[in-house]
Each structure stands twice: as structure tokens, then as C-alpha cells.
Design a protein around this motif. Structure first.
Motif, mmCIF file in Angstrom:
data_model
loop_
_atom_site.group_PDB
_atom_site.id
_atom_site.type_symbol
_atom_site.label_atom_id
_atom_site.label_comp_id
_atom_site.label_asym_id
_atom_site.label_seq_id
_atom_site.Cartn_x
_atom_site.Cartn_y
_atom_site.Cartn_z
ATOM 1 N N GLY A 1 -19.788 -11.484 -16.899
ATOM 2 C CA GLY A 1 -18.497 -11.456 -16.222
ATOM 3 C C GLY A 1 -17.540 -10.478 -16.859
ATOM 4 N N ARG A 2 -17.585 -10.391 -18.178
ATOM 5 C CA ARG A 2 -16.710 -9.438 -18.872
ATOM 6 C C ARG A 2 -17.114 -8.004 -18.561
ATOM 7 N NH1 ARG A 2 -17.358 -7.101 -23.654
ATOM 8 N NH2 ARG A 2 -19.092 -8.480 -24.179
ATOM 9 N N THR B 1 -18.642 -6.907 -15.791
ATOM 10 C CA THR B 1 -18.299 -6.555 -14.408
ATOM 11 C C THR B 1 -16.813 -6.277 -14.247
ATOM 12 O OG1 THR B 1 -18.086 -8.915 -13.873
ATOM 13 C CG2 THR B 1 -20.215 -7.857 -13.430
ATOM 14 N N SER B 2 -15.992 -6.818 -15.155
ATOM 15 C CA SER B 2 -14.551 -6.577 -15.086
ATOM 16 C C SER B 2 -14.133 -5.344 -15.867
ATOM 17 C CB SER B 2 -13.783 -7.799 -15.617
ATOM 18 O OG SER B 2 -14.075 -8.954 -14.855
ATOM 19 N N GLU B 3 -14.718 -5.164 -17.057
ATOM 20 C CA GLU B 3 -14.281 -4.082 -17.937
ATOM 21 C C GLU B 3 -15.095 -2.801 -17.758
ATOM 22 O OE1 GLU B 3 -14.456 -5.617 -21.860
ATOM 23 O OE2 GLU B 3 -12.965 -7.208 -21.514
ATOM 24 N N PRO C 1 -17.551 -1.942 -14.975
ATOM 25 C CA PRO C 1 -18.408 -2.110 -13.790
ATOM 26 C C PRO C 1 -19.276 -0.893 -13.502
ATOM 27 C CG PRO C 1 -16.120 -1.746 -13.137
ATOM 28 C CD PRO C 1 -16.118 -1.918 -14.624
ATOM 29 N N GLY D 1 -19.589 -12.256 -7.880
ATOM 30 C CA GLY D 1 -18.990 -11.487 -8.956
ATOM 31 C C GLY D 1 -19.990 -10.631 -9.701
ATOM 32 N N HIS E 1 -13.772 -1.980 -8.033
ATOM 33 C CA HIS E 1 -12.405 -2.442 -8.254
ATOM 34 C C HIS E 1 -11.368 -1.486 -7.681
ATOM 35 C CE1 HIS E 1 -13.495 -5.838 -10.857
ATOM 36 N NE2 HIS E 1 -14.464 -5.060 -11.298
ATOM 37 N N PRO F 1 -13.444 -7.070 -4.779
ATOM 38 C CA PRO F 1 -12.096 -7.656 -4.861
ATOM 39 C C PRO F 1 -11.173 -7.250 -3.720
ATOM 40 C CG PRO F 1 -12.815 -6.960 -7.036
ATOM 41 C CD PRO F 1 -13.870 -6.491 -6.072
#
Length: 1139
Positions: free
Chosen positions: A656-657, A659-661, A663, A693, A745, A793
Motif C-alpha cells: 500500500g505504501r 502504490t501511494s509513494e 506507483p 488499490g 494518481h 483515485p
């Protein structure tokens, strides 16, 4: 709260005080039952407020509310048997004669509340109060030219702020007079608007009913019982004869009466899903109303009960609209419906005859080729009209791509029942997971008391291995059975390795030679088709140089027993809270060392690695001065990799980290490497994370606890239902192409490709059951529908309908919702039906479907229960439309864009400057064709929208509806048409035959402009597309040596990375624009075909035009051209590679 209440304190008296239009309340019911006499004001208000949202509105003090007069009346479509439903034109006219309140919209943005009625002789409409005298406050039915639905006239279109607050479904306009004036009205609900539209259109289609004062002998329009004596339509006569025949079959004695039990059983047989108690209650009411002393049922009573209980108002109104008020469809009507509404461009007359014979229940209808109301309802509820495209019920994607190109259905410890601590191991969970399509399962195997393998949970340090058994077969029930036997008999000693091979035989995939390429790098992973029917073992593997019978391997354990991100965290074990048992995750002092036998190592086909492999690759990119934050580039250097296939296993938190930081780094990593995400160790209750996600980050294997139902598992089923539930779904091409730009994103995930607009109209629900465990609540349910869009998102959104109160197991909603979809390949649409309750909203049913699987038009949505099993005869009825559909989509045409932007304010897509001179010179010639492509597409779209506006229809209307509206204007009082359709150079043109009014001439001019724009697009699209493709091919020649060329031009570090990013951006833009232009041409060809069919159906064609069609490029044979290049469209770089 009624519409009158929503107007605040404004009075609607003779002073014409206007009402301030309130926002459409989501809690309002579709119809209001007439209040019984004797109720006081407060009681009436409190009853009307019950339908309001219970947590999103403030109920005002009843003492300050304005209550409407006693004449205010609406209709109810509630499922209660005691409330009469509208099931015929006579019911609509009777309601109109009783009158109801409508809002009159003026061009000066003022709103007037008026009470409208239809005269008893059906000759005119009247309204009050009004400043005009009684003779002037009327509108003759004979002067009405057409009736339009929605906000489509100048009054609605030019009252922007006011129009936004008015419900589209409740608005309609009456066009009257020689100068086509409009009377613009808004009803209290969509149901009431449908009644007025249906009744007025019936009067227009049957002038004799107006001339005869209702058709009942020329006297009054009303007959005894409050009905309207109108001439029976062809469909109603056919229906009555069918019901009479069904009644005769069960009337054994021939006396014209049957017992109540027989009548109830017959209706339940003819209408599956209807509740028996509801039918019996209706017969009891009929007996009481007629004061009968016997429970026997006559034929008339049988027909009356069936029509009231089994007529779906939503289907009836749709049928009337399609059938020109005949209440039945002939093959031509049905074909036009399939072509224009349902998106079936290859529909034929022979196919329509087949549908008629299959679904029409009456013998007369089958013989005459007519589809009545009941047959049409059966067709709309059939599997052919389900929301999921039948193409996706089987394997429809290319299965010859490498495994890394697919999302793979993955199970995580599905052999455990209940939680992860106390859960009992059971093979039933594995069997269910495999049968549901899982192709990668995980087993925890330990040594039993007698050395036999034990399937269960293991947290010890002496475990030989934890295996992942990969099943790349998508049609192999024998392999599943063999695998299960292997799971049971898996021994832990090396002497039994031979028995494993004997048991699985050739199904066990063990590559004899390591599949290595240049530089010792493992070659591309095999495809599912190549591995069909085979079993792969995923686990640890000894190095190739290892000698001896066994060796040591390190185990990166990030589960509870081995630290990782959870190191030092204190967790309680479910069920042990009272005892104070706390589990502390120890820090990972060092990786675990395990002994692995060489025989077992040789059977491992894919090596499981930890997150270190991802970080090692990212570190290598940093050393090469390619920052991890940049998108995937073609010039990424090849790092040193082991000479075998690998699968990187990540924990839920770490994935998860990433895919957010990072990707883009994760997407680039998954282009060649299989990546798996497992649920967090904290999920001791076997709950699941949101797989969406991780899918957006390119992760192929998102492991879920298949034994735990819920929303996450619903999304998982929806994702893998788009390829026949085989367990493999192709990832978007931008995640697998070597040269591609993708950022989940950002608003524009794929550059150069505009977002698509998804419009979903939730019309109704049918046969909704009570929520599980709600027996103590009684029989009342208050359902509402939630629409969830899951994806990147920028696409995630949620909307809901109003609550249908008062025991609505067959509620009507008639609400439209709009979603913007930037990345269709990753989008999932989920419908959830809930029971609104003060204590908590209870789950009734749900359905999840991938965006790529949506069928356009009127569709039924079969609802599933909590465990994923179908709910019998339970469904939603919706209408789906997708505009701005990008190239690479499905074969069905979604129509053109609804955006209208002039050339001066038009935005053109541009290419980025890379800073490498020779590359920029190569991309420079693309600016011209890119601008031409945008102009061709936008001109065709804007002229089409302008034509629809001139026809008085919204931009989302079908071209068929435009031609029908135009044909009405072209028709003279004698019935002749003032124009005809001729084929000029292969394009359908309308030639006037008589002098037309100025308004009609403007419509014809807009039609000619639209045809000219479509012609330009069709004739020039191929040449422009080839010029764009040529630039793309020349640019790809620099792909391999881009880094070297950039360094030669003096680019280093960040500048070099930026140049690579701009290169991938440009290549992606060129691909996207080429696909868009190809799709626009196909849409234009299909639009011309729809126009020709609509002109033929409306009588605008002549024998001369038909005779000339043989030499035309738009002949019947050439009409199929719009459907021939489907394969080219599906092979788009942004498609999913369907075969």
C-alpha cells in the motif's frame, strides 16, 4: 415532502406568485397515496416526510408548512395490492381527468404551480388558478404537435441555474401550434410525468378517441368505475386474448369460473417471482369490493388481477414510447430498438423474428410477428439483456501473453474456516476457491504426529517450506482433483518426491533447462495457453551451483512469526481479550534459515522472493540516474537477475505504501516480474483489503481470503468475471507495453485520451427480498440503491438513490447518475441495495461488474446475496450509456461525444519537448495531423449535438429519436411527409418536397451540416491516422538507443530522465490519438446507418432512393462495414486485447 411543500411560503394563487424550485429530494417517493379523509394536517405532513433521507435532512416544524388543497392528487406505484397501478392508456387518461399539480416553467425563469386536468371529452387541457378566463386557460389536444420528455426545449436549456434544480425524469414539454410553441412542465415525480406523456401521446396517435369524446360512444369520456372508455390498442387486445386462453386451459368444467387456488397458481406460473400472498390478497379485495359470497374467480377478475399485479409500469411506458402507442412491437420496431438503444449493430429482421417467437407468450402474437407487453418484459428480464456482456461469459481475451501481463485470481489461506488463529483447516475451502476460478493458492503444511503432512496454520521456525500452487489451467477439472489429492498426501521427506511426480505426472510443470536469455536473465514467462492443464510450484529454490542432496535457503518472513513491518507491535488474539493474552511481534533479527531438499527445489518452477528484489531494482535505477519517481521508461538498464522466473511477495502495508509513494516504480517492476500482495497479519479475522488499490499499481496477484464474503470479495469476483471467470484478466496495455506512460494518481492517467462519461439511470427494482435476519422487523422494507465506482483515485465515486418507503419490494426510482471514467480498463461498477432503517441499513443484494463488460441500453442487473449466490427473480432495471468511448473498446457503438466546443476555444493535444534534437525533429511533423484529427472528431461531435438541440432533444438522445421528432414536424395534416431521404454519394440526405416553416428549415440545415462533418471524418480519417502512425513508427526507432543519444547531446541525470519521460509521453499520445480517430470513424459509420434505419422506419424513404442504393457506397451490403473492423479496434494499445 411534496413539491408544494418544497416551494416554501410562496403561494400559487391568482397573483401568479412563483415557487423557488428546491433541490430534488432523494427521499421523495415515486408516488403519493391519496390521504384518507379525516386526517389532520400534522398527520398528512408527517406521513409525507417519512420518505425523506433519515440522516441527511432536517424535518421542519409541521405548523409552519403549507398544505396543498384537497384537489391535489398523484398516483402510487407501490407494490401494495390495494393500490392500483397504471397498466394501460385508459388508466393514464383516467388519472389525467382527475388532475394533478404540475409546475409550469416560463422563459423568464419563473415557476408557477398549477392544477392541470384533461376534459371529460378528452378534447383539451385546462389549468387553474390563472389570470386568464376559463376559455383561455386551456390547450386544445388537436393543436398539440408532439410531446417531449426531459429538459430539451429552449426554456429548459436557457434557464441554466433553474434547470439544474429540476429533475430530468420529471420534466416534459408539450409542443403546440403552427409555430411550435412549448408548454414546459415538471411533475411531482417521474411516474406522474410518464402518465401525462403516455396519455397525451395516445391521444395524438388516436385522433378518433378525441373526436368521439373518449371513444365510448361519443358521450362522456369516463365509464363506470372511474375508467376511461378508449378503443383497445392492438397490444391490449392481444394480451386479453392470451389471458383468456390461459384461463380457459385451467377452467376444466367450462363454466367460466375457477377456484381461488387455481387462479393464484396460474398467475404465479405466468409471472415467476410474484409473491403468492400478494395475489391472494388482491383476489380477497376484489371479492370484498363486489360483496361476493364465494371465492371463485371469473375470467374478468382473473384478467384484472393479472394486469394490476404483473404489469410493470416502467416496461409499459418504454413499450408505448417504442411502439407508437400500439402497445406492441413488430420486427422493424424491435430491430430499431436493438440497433439504437441496445447497441446491437448487427441486428437482423430474422433475428428479431426469432426473439418474437422465443419470448412472446401469446400464439396470436407469434403468428403475426408482434411482441406484446408481457413478451417484451420477458425479453428485458432474459440473460440476453443482462448488464454483463454475454461475450464475457467465456474466455474472450488473448491467452497467449506472458503470465506477467495478467491479473491472476489468488487465494490466501482459504482452507481456514473463520479466523486465522482458531480457524479449522478444511479442504472444502480450497475446493470452493478453485471452483470459483482461483489460479494461485497458498498452503501451510507442517509435519504431523506420524510424519504425515498436516494442513493448517504454522508460525514455527522448523517449517520445511510454504508452497504456492499455481494453476494456469482455465478448463481442467481433473487437474483440480489431482491437486487436491496432492495437498492431502504431501510428504515432507525427500524420498517421497518421486511419488509427487508420479501422482501429478505430466501435469507438474518442471522446466528441465533453465529458460535463460542473454546476460543470464530469465526469458519471458510462459502464457496461460502454454501452461494449460499444468501445475506450477512457487517456492524457494537452491542456487544452480548447489551440490549435495539439500541446502540452506533464507526465508524472508514478514508474517507474525518473523517481524517485518509489524515488528514490536502488540496485538490481542480474538477470543482471548478477557485473559489478557497479548501477542508481540518480534523484530527480524536475521532471516530464517531453512533446509531444502534438492529434489523439491528442482520441482519449483517460480522462485518466491521478498521485497528486497523490488528495492534492489529501484536502487539500481538510482545509480543509473533514473529517479524512481519518473514513469516507466524504455531505457531502463537491465539489472542482474537470477536465471529463473521469480515472484515478489509483498505484505499489505508495504504494498500500500508503494502504490501511494512510488506507483510508477511498481508498475515498471511488474512489467516483467510477477508480484503478489497478501493480507496483513493483523487481519486475524480473515478480513480482506481492497484489491483495487493494488491492481492500479500493476500487482498481478492480490491474495484474498476467499472464505470471507464482503465488498472486497465482490470486487474480486467482478474483476475476474470479465474473462469467463477463468482466473486470468489482461492488465491494461499501458501497464505492459515496453514504452508507455501511466500514472494512476493524475487526472489524465493516459495522456491524450479524454475521460469517458458513464450515465446510469436506475429505473426500478423487482422482487426485493427482506434482509436476512429481519424477521422481527415485520414485512416492511425501505430500499435504496447505492452506486459505487471503483478504479484509479480520479474515478472513485459513490452516489445513491432516494429511499422508496412503504414496503416497496418493486420500487421505481427513475434517477440518473453520471460518472467520469479516466481509466476504463481498471474501473468497476458496484450496485448495492440496502434497507433504510434507523438502527442500521441492512444488506439486501449487490452486483459488481467491470466497466469493459457493460452493455449499453436497457439492462437487468441480477442481484447476488452476501455469499455471491444469485437471489431468485431479484434484479434491478437500469439504462446505461457511455459517451466519449475511446478506441479499443467493444463492438457496440456508444454514440458520439456530447461536448460542444468551438474551434476557437478548442484544446489540442500537444507533444512534449524531449531536449534531444534528432528526436524532437522526428516528432515535429505530428503536430499537423494531431490537430486535424482533433478537428475531425470534434466537428462531427459538435454538429451532431447541434442537430439534437435543433430537434429539441438533449445531447444524450439517440439519432433515432431525432428523426422521429423531425418526421413529426414534416408531417402535414393530410398525413404526407414534407421531405424524403435520398442517398447522395453514399450519404443519407433529406430533400424537402414542399415549402417548410422556418423552424423546420433550421432543423434540416443542422442535419445537412452534421452529414457534411461525418463525411469529412469518414473520408479523411484513414489518411490522417496513417500520418500519425508513421511518426509513431519513426519515433520507436530511437527506443533502444535513447539513453545513448541523450548522453551524446549532453543530457545527464534529471534532464536525461525527463527526456525519457517525455519520449514515453509522446509515444503514448500518438497511440491514443490514433485509436480515438479510428473509433470516431466507426462511430460515424454507425451513426449514418442508424439514420438510414430511422428514416426508413419513419417513412422518409422512397422507392427511388431504395433503387439507387445498390450503386451507393452506403448500400445495404456496405452498412456492415461499420462492424467489420472490430478486431482492429479491439487490438488497440489501450484495449484489453480481446480476440
Amino acid at each position: 415532502m411534496s413539491e408544494r411543500d418544497g416551494c416554501g411560503d410562496a403561494l400559487c394563487g391568482d397573483g401568479a406568485a412563483d415557487c423557488v424550485p428546491p433541490r430534488a429530494s432523494r427521499g421523495r417517493r415515486s408516488g403519493v397515496i391519496l390521504p384518507a379523509g379525516g386526517q389532520d394536517t400534522d398527520t398528512i405532513l408527517l406521513e409525507s416526510v417519512k420518505a425523506a433521507p433519515r440522516r441527511s435532512s432536517i424535518i421542519k416544524d409541521p405548523s409552519v408548512q403549507k398544505v396543498g388543497g384537497g384537489r391535489k392528487k398523484t398516483v402510487s406505484f407501490s407494490s401494495m395490492p390495494s393500490e392500483k397501478k397504471v397498466s394501460s392508456a385508459a388508466d393514464c387518461l383516467a388519472f389525467m381527468q382527475g388532475g394533478c399539480e404540475l409546475k409550469k416553467i416560463r422563459p423568464n425563469s419563473r415557476v408557477y404551480c398549477r392544477f392541470y386536468t384533461l376534459d371529460p371529452d378528452l378534447s383539451c387541457l385546462r389549468w387553474e388558478p390563472s389570470k386568464k378566463d376559463g376559455d383561455r386557460a386551456r390547450l386544445d389536444v388537436s393543436s398539440i404537435r408532439e410531446v417531449r420528455t426531459g429538459k430539451s426545449t429552449e426554456t429548459f436549456l436557457h434557464n441554466g441555474p433553474l434547470s439544474e434544480h429540476l429533475a430530468e425524469e420529471a420534466a416534459f414539454s408539450i409542443i403546440h401550434g403552427d409555430d411550435y410553441q412549448s408548454l414546459d412542465l415538471v411533475a411531482l415525480s417521474a411516474d406522474v410525468a410518464n402518465i401525462w406523456v403516455t396519455g397525451l401521446r395516445y391521444l395524438l396517435a388516436h385522433p378518433s378517441a378525441v373526436a368521439a369524446g373518449g371513444g365510448g360512444g361519443g358521450g362522456g369520456g369516463l365509464v363506470e368505475g372511474g375508467g376511461v372508455a378508449v378503443e383497445g390498442t392492438l397490444g391490449s387486445k392481444m394480451r386479453n386474448e392470451w389471458l383468456a386462453a390461459e384461463f380457459t386451459q385451467v377452467d376444466e368444467d367450462g363454466y367460466g369460473i375457477v377456484s381461488e387456488d387455481v387462479a393464484v397458481a396460474t398467475i404465479c406460473k405466468l409471472c415467476p417471482g410474484i409473491k403468492e400472498a400478494k395475489v391472494r390478497l388482491r383476489f380477497k379485495e376484489i371479492q370484498r369490493s363486489k360483496e361476493k359470497l364465494t371465492s371463485h374467480v371469473t375470467r374478468e377478475e382473473f384478467q384484472e388481477a393479472y394486469c394490476e399485479l404483473c404489469t410493470r409500469p416502467d416496461v409499459y411506458f418504454l413499450l408505448v414510447q417504442l411502439s407508437k402507442d400500439r402497445e406492441c412491437l413488430d420486427p422493424q420496431d424491435l430491430r430499431l430498438f436493438l440497433e439504437t438503444e441496445q447497441g446491437l449493430s448487427l441486428a437482423t429482421t430474422e433475428g428479431c423474428w426469432e426473439l418474437l417467437r422465443r419470448y412472446e407468450p401469446s400464439a396470436q402474437g407469434r403468428e403475426r410477428g408482434l411482441l406484446g407487453l408481457d413478451g417484451f418484459a420477458r425479453y428485458l428480464q432474459s440473460p440476453e439483456c443482462q448488464l454483463l456482456d454475454p461475450e464475457h461469459l467465456g474466455v474472450c481475451q488473448d491467452m497467449n501473453m506472458p503470465l506477467s501481463h495478467y491479473y491472476i485470481s489468488t487465494s490466501y489461506r482459504s482452507y481456514l474456516l473463520d479466523d486465522q488463529v482458531h480457524g479449522r483447516a478444511d479442504l472444502g475451502g480450497l475446493i470452493k476457491a478453485l471452483q470459483s476460478g482461483c489460479r494461485c493458492i497458498e498452503l501451510g503444511v507442517t509435519d504431523g504426529p506420524d510424519g504425515e503432512p498436516l494442513l493448517g496454520v504454522d508460525y514455527g521456525l522448523d517449517v520445511p517450506s510454504r508452497h504456492h500452487h499455481h494453476h494456469p489451467h482455465y478448463q481442467a477439472p481433473v487437474t483440480i482433483r489431482s491437486a487436491l489429492r496432492w495437498f492431502i498426501n504431501t510428504p515432507s521427506s525427500p524420498r517421497n518426491t518421486l511419488s509427487w511426480c508420479t501422482l501429478l505426472g505430466p501435469r507438474l510443470y518442471t522446466p528441465e533447462v533453465l529458460p535463460t536469455g542473454l546476460g543470464g536473465r530469465a526469458t519471458t514467462l510462459p502464457s496461460p495457453e502454454h501452461l494449460k492443464g499444468r501445475v506450477l510450484i512457487v517456492g524457494k529454490k537452491l542456487p544452480p551451483e548447489q551440490e549435495g542432496s539439500d541446502g540452506e535457503v533464507s526465508e524472508e518472513d514478514e508474517e507474525i512469526g518473523g517481524g517485518g513491518p509489524l515488528a514490536g507491535r502488540r496485538m490481542t488474539i480474538p477470543g482471548e481479550e478477557e485473559l489478557g493474552v497479548v501477542l508481540v511481534v518480534p523484530p527480524p533479527s536475521q532471516p530464517r534459515k531453512l533446509r531444502l531438499h534438492k529434489e523439491l527445489s528442482d520441482l519449483v518452477a517460480i522462485v518466491r522472493t521478498g521485497s528486497r528484489s523490488f528495492y534492489a531494482q529501484r536502487a539500481s535505477h538510482k545509480q543509473q540516474q533514473s529517479p524512481p519517481s519518473s514513469p516507466s521508461s524504455p531505457s531502463t538498464p537491465v539489472i542482474s537477475e537470477p536465471p529463473y522466473w521469480t515472484m515478489c511477495s509483498l505484505g499489505e502495508g508495504e504494498a500500500g505504501r508503494l502504490t501511494s509513494e512510488s506507483p510508477e516504480d511498481l508498475v515498471m517492476f511488474t512489467k516483467r516480474t510477477l508480484t503478489r500482495v497478501r493480507p496483513s497479519s493483523v487481519r486475524l479475522d480473515s478480513s480482506n483489503p481492497n484489491p483495487q488499490g493494488y491492481w492500479k499499481g500493476g500487482v498481478q496477484l492480490v491474495a484474498l481470503n476467499q472464505q470471507t464474503p464482503g465488498a472486497m470479495l465482490d470486487l474480486h469476483r467482478g474483476r475476474f468475471s470479465q474473462n469467463g471467470r477463468c482466473g486470468y484478466v489482461l492488465r491494461p496495455a499501458v501497464m505492459t507495453d515496453e514504452v508507455s506512460y501511466f500514472s494512476a494518481h493524475t487526472q489524465g492517467c493516459v495522456p491524450g485520451v479524454p475521460p469517458q462519461t458513464l450515465r446510469v439511470k436506475v429505473i426500478s427494482a423487482h422482487n426485493l427480498p427482506k434482509p436476512q435476519g429481519s424477521g422481527a422487523k415485520g414485512e416492511v422494507i425501505d430500499p435504496y440503491v447505492v452506486l459505487e465506482l471503483h478504479g484509479v483515485p480520479a474515478d472513485c465515486a459513490e452516489q445513491r438513490t432516494r429511499t422508496a418507503a412503504q414496503n416497496q419490494d418493486d420500487p421505481l426510482f427513475d434517477e440518473t447518475f453520471e460518472f467520469q471514467v479516466n481509466m476504463p480498463e481498471l474501473a468497476l461498477l458496484r450496485f448495492v441495495v440496502l434497507d433504510d432503517d434507523y438502527i442500521g441499513d441492512d444488506f439486501i443484494g449487490q452486483y459488481s461488474v467491470a466497466f469493459e463488460c457493460l452493455q449499453p441500453g436497457y439492462r437487468n442487473v441480477p442481484l447476488l446475496g452476501l455469499t455471491g449466490d444469485p437471489l431468485p427473480h431479484t434484479s434491478l432495471f437500469v439504462h446505461v450509456a457511455v459517451t466519449n468511448r475511446r478506441g479499443g473498446g467493444k463492438a457496440q457503438r456508444r454514440g458520439l461525444s456530447v461536448r460542444r466546443v468551438g474551434r476557437r476555444g478548442r484544446e489540442y493535444v500537444t507533444l512534449r519537448h524531449t531536449g534531444i534534437k534528432v528526436v524532437d525533429e522526428t516528432f515535429k511533423p505530428a503536430s499537423g495531423p494531431l490537430k486535424e484529427a482533433t478537428d475531425l472528431r470534434e466537428d462531427a461531435q459538435s454538429t451532431t449535438a447541434s442537430f439534437k438541440e435543433q430537434c429539441g432533444l438533449p445531447t444524450v438522445a439517440k439519432l433515432k429519436q431525432c428523426i422521429q421528432s423531425l418526421a413529426t414536424r414534416l408531417q402535414s395534416p393530410e398525413g404526407t411527409l414534407g421531405a424524403t431521404m435520398l442517398l447522395k454519394e453514399g450519404y443519407p440526405c433529406l430533400e424537402p418536397l414542399v415549402n417548410l416553416s422556418e423552424t423546420t428549415r433550421k432543423v434540416l440545415a443542422a442535419y445537412d451540416t452534421m452529414i457534411a462533418a461525418q463525411k469529412q471524418l469518414i473520408e479523411n480519417a484513414d489518411a490522417v491516422q496513417e500520418r500519425i502512425a508513421q511518426v509513431q513508427r519513426e519515433g520507436m526507432d530511437f527506443h533502444e538507443d535513447l539513453t545513448r543519444i541523450g548522453e551524446k547531446d549532453g543530457l545527464k541525470g534529471r534532464k536525461l530522465s525527463k527526456a525519457v519521460e517525455s519520449f514515453t509521453w509522446n509515444i503514448t499520445v500518438l497511440k491514443g490519438q490514433s485509436d480515438l480517430l479510428r473509433g470516431a470513424k466507426m462511430d460515424s459509420l454507425d451513426a449514418l446507418r442508424q439514420l438510414a434505419l430511422a428514416c426508413e422506419a419513419c417513412g422518409l424513404t422512397t422507392s427511388s432512393s431504395s433503387s439507387n442504393s445498390s450503386s451507393s457506397t452506403f448500400s445495404t451490403a456496405e452498412l456492415h462495414y461499420s462492424s467489420q473492423p472490430v478486431s482492429g479496434r479491439r487490438s488497440s494499445t489501450h484495449g484489453n486485447g480481446r480476440i
